[in-house]
Design an enzyme around this catalytic site. Structure first.
Site, mmCIF file in Angstrom:
data_model
loop_
_atom_site.group_PDB
_atom_site.id
_atom_site.type_symbol
_atom_site.label_atom_id
_atom_site.label_comp_id
_atom_site.label_asym_id
_atom_site.label_seq_id
_atom_site.Cartn_x
_atom_site.Cartn_y
_atom_site.Cartn_z
ATOM 1 N N VAL A 24 9.638 11.309 -37.139
ATOM 2 C CA VAL A 24 9.825 12.298 -38.205
ATOM 3 C C VAL A 24 11.373 12.625 -37.975
ATOM 4 O O VAL A 24 11.667 13.182 -36.840
ATOM 5 C CB VAL A 24 8.975 13.358 -38.447
ATOM 6 C CG1 VAL A 24 9.316 14.437 -39.617
ATOM 7 C CG2 VAL A 24 7.489 12.863 -38.803
ATOM 8 N N LYS A 25 12.319 12.426 -38.881
ATOM 9 C CA LYS A 25 13.582 12.932 -38.668
ATOM 10 C C LYS A 25 13.884 14.463 -39.188
ATOM 11 O O LYS A 25 13.564 14.794 -40.249
ATOM 12 C CB LYS A 25 14.477 11.703 -39.622
ATOM 13 C CG LYS A 25 15.102 10.693 -38.725
ATOM 14 C CD LYS A 25 15.868 9.752 -39.836
ATOM 15 C CE LYS A 25 17.078 9.601 -39.155
ATOM 16 N NZ LYS A 25 17.857 8.439 -40.116
ATOM 17 N N ILE A 26 14.701 15.095 -38.100
ATOM 18 C CA ILE A 26 14.661 16.615 -38.467
ATOM 19 C C ILE A 26 16.413 16.596 -38.304
ATOM 20 O O ILE A 26 16.844 16.308 -36.931
ATOM 21 C CB ILE A 26 13.935 17.506 -37.414
ATOM 22 C CG1 ILE A 26 12.459 17.149 -37.761
ATOM 23 C CG2 ILE A 26 14.452 18.796 -37.958
ATOM 24 C CD1 ILE A 26 11.404 18.068 -37.129
#
Length: 373
Positions: free
Chosen positions: A141-143
């Site tokens: 998951v890209k944050i």
């Protein structure tokens, strides 16, 4: 055969080659499978711009759009289903690599809604939602590494979710990202998670730094300033790598490693060359070091396969030279803090705009599907 040797050399030098693109077209046509087979591609990154492009062209989404329209899905739910379907399918395609590399590669990244980049709680909730929806162990998951993103990174890792930290421009912010990673793993351990199952990468943006700094150097003018064009981005990435080496040699990391943790690998992002005067493989050639990832648009991947100059490690031991470049940039009047602030704001804004375009495209497609029904 000759040309894939360059990508093989890059892989052998310890750099994981990832593709910075994903579309249903790529999945269905067998193109992605081909890149895995022939071009040493061992992972994929996506972002809102990539999805906006994929969904605005081609017919590969039509059937799912019709189905969503028939169910009267709202546009946000539709976008979530369309993008997570692609990511799930890609994750399945990479599953063998994921297994063979013990979870290191074979990864597919999906980004939280960029509109949440400045909201910690909503980012965490969205990250958990994406993780559950895709439901594959080999996704990231890209944050974004905004100030509000840092505690979100910690909390998401603490929940045992693998994270790709994106939009990192400055070494200072990168250090804060590594600290957030350490915090997250320490909490994950306290929460009873198996640290060996958690992976993370930190996406350090490269070419955009040159684009911004070069523009400012040209505005300053004069021989000294102009001689520094094209120097900032690689120097910045090399200084980031030195920070990585330093922090991962410390006691905090030693304790986590002993508990089974995997290091957070530096990932070179934005490696497509924007300036036609520069070699189109420079952000690959100049950033070769074991234990890193380079995620490239297909054009860069093809250029690397064709004519990259892979000379082994081009990063270790370069920090002093890189610092000299920074000192010279400051001496001619470049405000580096302002450069990095501008780039972060622009980065969030760009993804926000792409997200809005993505929603508009899907809204239009749902409307026309309903009209036809």
């Amino acid at each position: 055969m000759g040309n894939t040797n360059k990508l093989a050399q890059l892989s052998e030098a310890g750099v994981s080659v990832w593709l910075d693109d994903l579309s249903r077209e790529r999945l269905r046509s067998g193109n992605l499978a081909e890149l895995i087979r022939d071009k040493h591609v061992v992972g994929v990154t996506t972002n809102p711009t990539i999805f906006a492009n994929a969904l605005s062209k081609g017919e590969s989404y039509d059937e799912q759009i019709r189905e969503l329209a028939a169910r009267d899905a709202d546009v946000h739910a539709a976008v979530r289903e369309l993008t997570t379907s692609d990511v799930r399918e890609a994750a399945d395609l990479f599953r063998d690599i994921y297994t063979a590399t013990n979870g290191l590669d074979g990864r597919v990244s999906i980004e939280v809604d960029p509109g949440l980049a400045r909201d910690t709680d909503k980012t965490v909730a969205e990250a958990e939602e994406l993780w559950k929806t895709v439901d594959r162990p080999n996704i990231f998951v890209k944050i974004p590494a905004t100030e509000q993103g840092l505690p979100a990174i910690t909390r998401t890792l603490a929940d045992g979710i693998s994270v790709n930290v994106t939009l990192i421009f400055s070494v200072e912010r990168y250090r804060a990202v590594i600290e957030a990673f350490f915090d997250g793993l320490e909490q994950a351990k306290a929460n009873g998670h198996d640290l060996s199952k958690i992976q993370s990468v930190a996406s350090f943006f490269v070419s955009r730094v040159d684009t911004e700094v070069d523009k400012r150097l040209e505005a300053i003018g004069g021989e000294e300033a102009l001689a520094l064009r094209g120097e900032a981005a690689i120097a910045n990435a090399r200084l980031a790598y030195a920070a990585y080496e330093e922090l991962f040699a410390g006691e905090r990391w030693a304790a986590l490693k002993a508990a089974g943790a995997n290091p957070q690998r530096p990932l070179w992002a934005s490696t497509g060359v924007k300036n036609p005067d520069y070699s189109d493989t420079r952000y690959v050639d100049e950033l070769v070091v074991a234990g890193t990832v380079n995620t490239m648009p297909e054009k860069t991947l093809e250029a690397v396969a064709d004519h990259a100059n892979i000379q082994g490690d081009t990063v270790t031991g370069t920090a002093e030279r890189a610092q000299q470049v920074f000192d010279r940039l400051v001496a001619v009047g470049i405000d580096l803090d302002d450069v990095f602030r501008t780039l972060e704001d622009e980065g969030v804004e760009k993804f926000d705009k792409s997200w809005a375009e993505l929603l508009d495209t899907v809204r239009g497609q749902l409307d026309s599907a309903k009209a036809r029904n």
